[in-house]
Design a protein around this motif. Structure first.
Motif, PDB file in Angstrom:
ATOM      1  N   MET A 161       0.852  -1.195   0.000  1.00  0.00           N
ATOM      2  CA  MET A 161       0.000   0.000   0.000  1.00  0.00           C
ATOM      3  C   MET A 161       0.885   1.241   0.000  1.00  0.00           C
ATOM      4  O   MET A 161       2.070   1.158   0.332  1.00  0.00           O
ATOM      5  CB  MET A 161      -0.889   0.038   1.255  1.00  0.00           C
ATOM      6  CG  MET A 161      -2.020  -0.963   1.312  1.00  0.00           C
ATOM      7  SD  MET A 161      -2.987  -0.724   2.836  1.00  0.00           S
ATOM      8  CE  MET A 161      -3.723   0.908   2.509  1.00  0.00           C
ATOM      9  N   PRO A 162       0.324   2.397  -0.376  1.00  0.00           N
ATOM     10  CA  PRO A 162       1.054   3.646  -0.144  1.00  0.00           C
ATOM     11  C   PRO A 162       1.392   3.785   1.333  1.00  0.00           C
ATOM     12  O   PRO A 162       0.575   3.456   2.207  1.00  0.00           O
ATOM     13  CB  PRO A 162       0.066   4.724  -0.600  1.00  0.00           C
ATOM     14  CG  PRO A 162      -0.814   4.032  -1.588  1.00  0.00           C
ATOM     15  CD  PRO A 162      -0.944   2.631  -1.098  1.00  0.00           C
ATOM     16  N   LEU A 163       2.587   4.264   1.628  1.00  0.00           N
ATOM     17  CA  LEU A 163       3.095   4.300   2.997  1.00  0.00           C
ATOM     18  C   LEU A 163       2.165   5.057   3.936  1.00  0.00           C
ATOM     19  O   LEU A 163       1.848   4.593   5.043  1.00  0.00           O
ATOM     20  CB  LEU A 163       4.490   4.933   3.007  1.00  0.00           C
ATOM     21  CG  LEU A 163       5.206   5.008   4.353  1.00  0.00           C
ATOM     22  CD1 LEU A 163       5.449   3.614   4.905  1.00  0.00           C
ATOM     23  CD2 LEU A 163       6.518   5.770   4.202  1.00  0.00           C
ATOM     24  N   ALA A 164       1.713   6.239   3.513  1.00  0.00           N
ATOM     25  CA  ALA A 164       0.869   7.054   4.383  1.00  0.00           C
ATOM     26  C   ALA A 164      -0.489   6.408   4.614  1.00  0.00           C
ATOM     27  O   ALA A 164      -1.022   6.448   5.731  1.00  0.00           O
ATOM     28  CB  ALA A 164       0.690   8.451   3.781  1.00  0.00           C
ATOM     29  N   ASP A 165      -1.079   5.811   3.576  1.00  0.00           N
ATOM     30  CA  ASP A 165      -2.371   5.152   3.731  1.00  0.00           C
ATOM     31  C   ASP A 165      -2.293   4.028   4.762  1.00  0.00           C
ATOM     32  O   ASP A 165      -3.150   3.902   5.643  1.00  0.00           O
ATOM     33  CB  ASP A 165      -2.846   4.581   2.392  1.00  0.00           C
ATOM     34  CG  ASP A 165      -3.327   5.661   1.438  1.00  0.00           C
ATOM     35  OD1 ASP A 165      -3.227   6.855   1.803  1.00  0.00           O
ATOM     36  OD2 ASP A 165      -3.794   5.323   0.340  1.00  0.00           O
ATOM     37  N   ALA A 166      -1.272   3.193   4.635  1.00  0.00           N
ATOM     38  CA  ALA A 166      -1.112   2.091   5.586  1.00  0.00           C
ATOM     39  C   ALA A 166      -0.895   2.621   6.998  1.00  0.00           C
ATOM     40  O   ALA A 166      -1.453   2.094   7.970  1.00  0.00           O
ATOM     41  CB  ALA A 166       0.071   1.214   5.162  1.00  0.00           C
ATOM     42  N   SER A 167      -0.111   3.685   7.131  1.00  0.00           N
ATOM     43  CA  SER A 167       0.181   4.242   8.451  1.00  0.00           C
ATOM     44  C   SER A 167      -1.073   4.807   9.111  1.00  0.00           C
ATOM     45  O   SER A 167      -1.288   4.641  10.314  1.00  0.00           O
ATOM     46  CB  SER A 167       1.251   5.334   8.343  1.00  0.00           C
ATOM     47  OG  SER A 167       2.470   4.799   7.876  1.00  0.00           O
ATOM     48  N   GLU A 181     -10.544   0.190  -6.177  1.00  0.00           N
ATOM     49  CA  GLU A 181      -9.722  -0.806  -5.491  1.00  0.00           C
ATOM     50  C   GLU A 181      -8.284  -0.759  -5.957  1.00  0.00           C
ATOM     51  O   GLU A 181      -7.362  -1.015  -5.194  1.00  0.00           O
ATOM     52  CB  GLU A 181     -10.313  -2.196  -5.732  1.00  0.00           C
ATOM     53  CG  GLU A 181      -9.505  -3.311  -5.089  1.00  0.00           C
ATOM     54  CD  GLU A 181     -10.055  -4.672  -5.416  1.00  0.00           C
ATOM     55  OE1 GLU A 181      -9.511  -5.645  -4.855  1.00  0.00           O
ATOM     56  OE2 GLU A 181     -10.987  -4.772  -6.226  1.00  0.00           O
ATOM     57  N   SER A 182      -8.050  -0.438  -7.198  1.00  0.00           N
ATOM     58  CA  SER A 182      -6.704  -0.595  -7.746  1.00  0.00           C
ATOM     59  C   SER A 182      -5.974   0.714  -7.983  1.00  0.00           C
ATOM     60  O   SER A 182      -4.857   0.718  -8.438  1.00  0.00           O
ATOM     61  CB  SER A 182      -6.790  -1.353  -9.072  1.00  0.00           C
ATOM     62  OG  SER A 182      -7.579  -0.628 -10.002  1.00  0.00           O
ATOM     63  N   GLU A 183      -6.602   1.848  -7.671  1.00  0.00           N
ATOM     64  CA  GLU A 183      -5.948   3.125  -7.923  1.00  0.00           C
ATOM     65  C   GLU A 183      -5.236   3.597  -6.666  1.00  0.00           C
ATOM     66  O   GLU A 183      -5.822   3.708  -5.608  1.00  0.00           O
ATOM     67  CB  GLU A 183      -6.986   4.169  -8.352  1.00  0.00           C
ATOM     68  CG  GLU A 183      -7.623   3.869  -9.700  1.00  0.00           C
ATOM     69  CD  GLU A 183      -8.693   4.883 -10.043  1.00  0.00           C
ATOM     70  OE1 GLU A 183      -8.973   5.738  -9.182  1.00  0.00           O
ATOM     71  OE2 GLU A 183      -9.235   4.813 -11.148  1.00  0.00           O
ATOM     72  N   ASP A 184      -3.961   3.879  -6.794  1.00  0.00           N
ATOM     73  CA  ASP A 184      -3.246   4.444  -5.673  1.00  0.00           C
ATOM     74  C   ASP A 184      -2.594   5.749  -6.093  1.00  0.00           C
ATOM     75  O   ASP A 184      -2.874   6.299  -7.147  1.00  0.00           O
ATOM     76  CB  ASP A 184      -2.229   3.440  -5.085  1.00  0.00           C
ATOM     77  CG  ASP A 184      -1.001   3.265  -5.965  1.00  0.00           C
ATOM     78  OD1 ASP A 184      -0.975   3.851  -7.056  1.00  0.00           O
ATOM     79  OD2 ASP A 184      -0.083   2.537  -5.548  1.00  0.00           O
ATOM     80  N   VAL A 185      -1.680   6.281  -5.239  1.00  0.00           N
ATOM     81  CA  VAL A 185      -1.178   7.628  -5.435  1.00  0.00           C
ATOM     82  C   VAL A 185      -0.301   7.781  -6.662  1.00  0.00           C
ATOM     83  O   VAL A 185      -0.124   8.883  -7.161  1.00  0.00           O
ATOM     84  CB  VAL A 185      -0.371   8.061  -4.181  1.00  0.00           C
ATOM     85  CG1 VAL A 185      -1.287   8.182  -2.992  1.00  0.00           C
ATOM     86  CG2 VAL A 185       0.749   7.090  -3.906  1.00  0.00           C
ATOM     87  N   ALA A 186       0.274   6.720  -7.146  1.00  0.00           N
ATOM     88  CA  ALA A 186       1.222   6.853  -8.254  1.00  0.00           C
ATOM     89  C   ALA A 186       0.725   6.184  -9.527  1.00  0.00           C
ATOM     90  O   ALA A 186       1.488   5.952 -10.440  1.00  0.00           O
ATOM     91  CB  ALA A 186       2.577   6.266  -7.847  1.00  0.00           C
ATOM     92  N   GLY A 187      -0.578   5.877  -9.569  1.00  0.00           N
ATOM     93  CA  GLY A 187      -1.104   5.228 -10.750  1.00  0.00           C
ATOM     94  C   GLY A 187      -0.807   3.749 -10.797  1.00  0.00           C
ATOM     95  O   GLY A 187      -1.107   3.070 -11.751  1.00  0.00           O
ATOM     96  N   LYS A 188      -0.193   3.209  -9.729  1.00  0.00           N
ATOM     97  CA  LYS A 188       0.097   1.791  -9.649  1.00  0.00           C
ATOM     98  C   LYS A 188      -1.138   1.076  -9.100  1.00  0.00           C
ATOM     99  O   LYS A 188      -2.185   1.654  -8.923  1.00  0.00           O
ATOM    100  CB  LYS A 188       1.316   1.557  -8.751  1.00  0.00           C
ATOM    101  CG  LYS A 188       2.560   2.319  -9.219  1.00  0.00           C
ATOM    102  CD  LYS A 188       3.679   2.145  -8.221  1.00  0.00           C
ATOM    103  CE  LYS A 188       4.893   2.997  -8.599  1.00  0.00           C
ATOM    104  NZ  LYS A 188       5.971   2.908  -7.613  1.00  0.00           N
ATOM    105  N   THR A 189      -0.993  -0.197  -8.808  1.00  0.00           N
ATOM    106  CA  THR A 189      -2.128  -0.950  -8.287  1.00  0.00           C
ATOM    107  C   THR A 189      -1.741  -1.665  -7.007  1.00  0.00           C
ATOM    108  O   THR A 189      -0.594  -2.036  -6.795  1.00  0.00           O
ATOM    109  CB  THR A 189      -2.612  -2.002  -9.303  1.00  0.00           C
ATOM    110  OG1 THR A 189      -1.559  -2.924  -9.568  1.00  0.00           O
ATOM    111  CG2 THR A 189      -3.042  -1.336 -10.604  1.00  0.00           C
ATOM    112  N   TYR A 190      -2.737  -1.829  -6.129  1.00  0.00           N
ATOM    113  CA  TYR A 190      -2.559  -2.710  -4.984  1.00  0.00           C
ATOM    114  C   TYR A 190      -3.887  -3.375  -4.703  1.00  0.00           C
ATOM    115  O   TYR A 190      -4.938  -2.784  -4.862  1.00  0.00           O
ATOM    116  CB  TYR A 190      -2.012  -1.967  -3.763  1.00  0.00           C
ATOM    117  CG  TYR A 190      -2.912  -0.914  -3.167  1.00  0.00           C
ATOM    118  CD1 TYR A 190      -2.835   0.410  -3.587  1.00  0.00           C
ATOM    119  CD2 TYR A 190      -3.835  -1.233  -2.168  1.00  0.00           C
ATOM    120  CE1 TYR A 190      -3.652   1.378  -3.038  1.00  0.00           C
ATOM    121  CE2 TYR A 190      -4.647  -0.267  -1.614  1.00  0.00           C
ATOM    122  CZ  TYR A 190      -4.550   1.046  -2.051  1.00  0.00           C
ATOM    123  OH  TYR A 190      -5.351   2.003  -1.503  1.00  0.00           O
TER     124      TYR A 190
END
Length: 347
Positions: free
Chosen positions: A121-127, A179-188
């Motif tokens: 996950m993006p670091l801040a989201d997980a935190s 579900e698949s959109e994160d901060v850098a356009g990647k997926t998780y």
């Protein structure tokens, strides 16, 4: 206290507090016994070191997160063991063994889940999700320690949960694309948020259990934690085929730094919980959220989404309100400043 009565304190309410150990009294005198926020300060410093650990975990993409968890526990165990021997503390004290084992299991499982979340996950989201523990600390404190759960707690709990929903963006609320959109356009995938939420539940129980161990020397808690957790994680690593030494020099040095920062963060967290109550310490630890946003943009070049920012603001808002309530509750009843917070205090 016989071992078969260890957990009875969670069913019948917290027992009367034992006298503070001499080493803790000396520490408070040296650092300022009249400082009411010493525990919160130590917890905030703990957040700084743990947030840097999460940066290392996310950055070491060639090392399995479960293996990194075992390296972290080596960093907890090695410095704690000489302190235990020097201070001649009992290794596995009678009357606290069940709670120590529970603390080790809860802490180890929660940390492995958090490492998985940091990686996926993006670091801040997980935190933000992981450090929404004040919500669950209040729930478990009510269940096990019989602490009151007021209307204020209910409101902050719902506010925090709504913030977590905005951060995780479950597809049944936001649609399949969210579900698949994160901060850098990647997926998780969904397992990252699931791991983060599960880690929060385990972490909240750790705060409650550490309060029950408040009069044990920190070296006893950390030695047991490091030993049992190391065995636990090595078994997990062996079962998934992830037992290997990092291949390059940079990764090896970062693994060593991970162990050092883990020890510093753990010792500061343990000391803070032996000085301050579980709720305020959990709140101070949410400073990790602020650090995570800074590290995410500084080290990984990831700009958080609007959903993540709004969710983080809601979680932090509930945390700040809880901290204000705790502070206002310490003021004299005739204080004009306390009267300004009467809405928070529900007076």
């Amino acid at each position: 206290m016989p071992e078969n009565l260890e957990l009875q304190q969670f069913q019948e309410g917290a027992p009367p507090p034992d006298p503070a150990p001499r080493w803790l009294e000396r520490l408070q005198r040296r650092l300022g016994a009249d400082c009411p926020y010493l525990g919160i300060l130590l917890a905030t410093l703990s957040s700084l070191f743990f947030s840097l650990c999460s940066v290392i975990v996310k950055g070491l993409v060639d090392v399995n997160p479960m293996e990194l968890a075992s390296f972290r526990f080596v960093g907890v165990l090695l410095p704690a063991l000489p302190i235990l021997i020097y201070t001649r503390q009992p290794v596995f004290p009678e009357g606290k063994r069940v709670i120590l084992l529970l603390r080790c299991f809860m802490g180890t499982t929660g940390l492995m889940l958090s490492f998985y979340a940091f990686r996926h996950m993006p670091l801040a989201d997980a935190s933000v999700i992981i450090f929404s523990t004040p919500v669950f600390v209040a729930i478990f404190a009510r269940a096990f320690l019989k602490e009151p759960c007021t209307l204020f707690n209910v409101l902050t709990i719902n506010m925090t949960l709504l913030g977590v929903v905005l951060i995780t963006r479950p597809p049944f609320v936001f649609g399949d694309k969210a579900e698949s959109e994160d901060v850098a356009g990647k997926t998780y995938d969904i397992w990252g948020p699931v791991a983060a939420i599960s880690s929060t539940l385990f972490g909240a129980n750790v705060y409650i259990l550490l309060r029950a161990l408040k009069n044990l020397h920190f070296s006893v808690i950390m030695t047991n934690f490091g030993t049992i957790a190391l065995v636990y994680t090595l078994i997990v690593c062996a079962s998934i085929g992830a037992v290997c030494w990092p291949s390059c020099g940079r990764d090896r040095w970062l693994v060593v730094v991970l162990g050092v920062f883990s020890f510093l963060g753990q010792i500061l967290l343990t000391l803070s919980l032996q000085i301050e109550q579980a709720g305020p310490v959990a709140i101070a630890r949410c400073a990790d959220i602020v650090f995570a946003f800074v590290w995410q943009m500084l080290f990984f070049g990831e700009t958080p989404t609007a959903y993540s920012l709004v969710g983080a603001v809601m979680v932090m808002g509930s945390v700040v309100l809880t901290a204000l309530k705790k502070w206002a509750g310490t003021l004299p009843r005739e204080s004009s400043l306390r009267k300004r917070f009467r809405l928070i205090l529900l007076e």
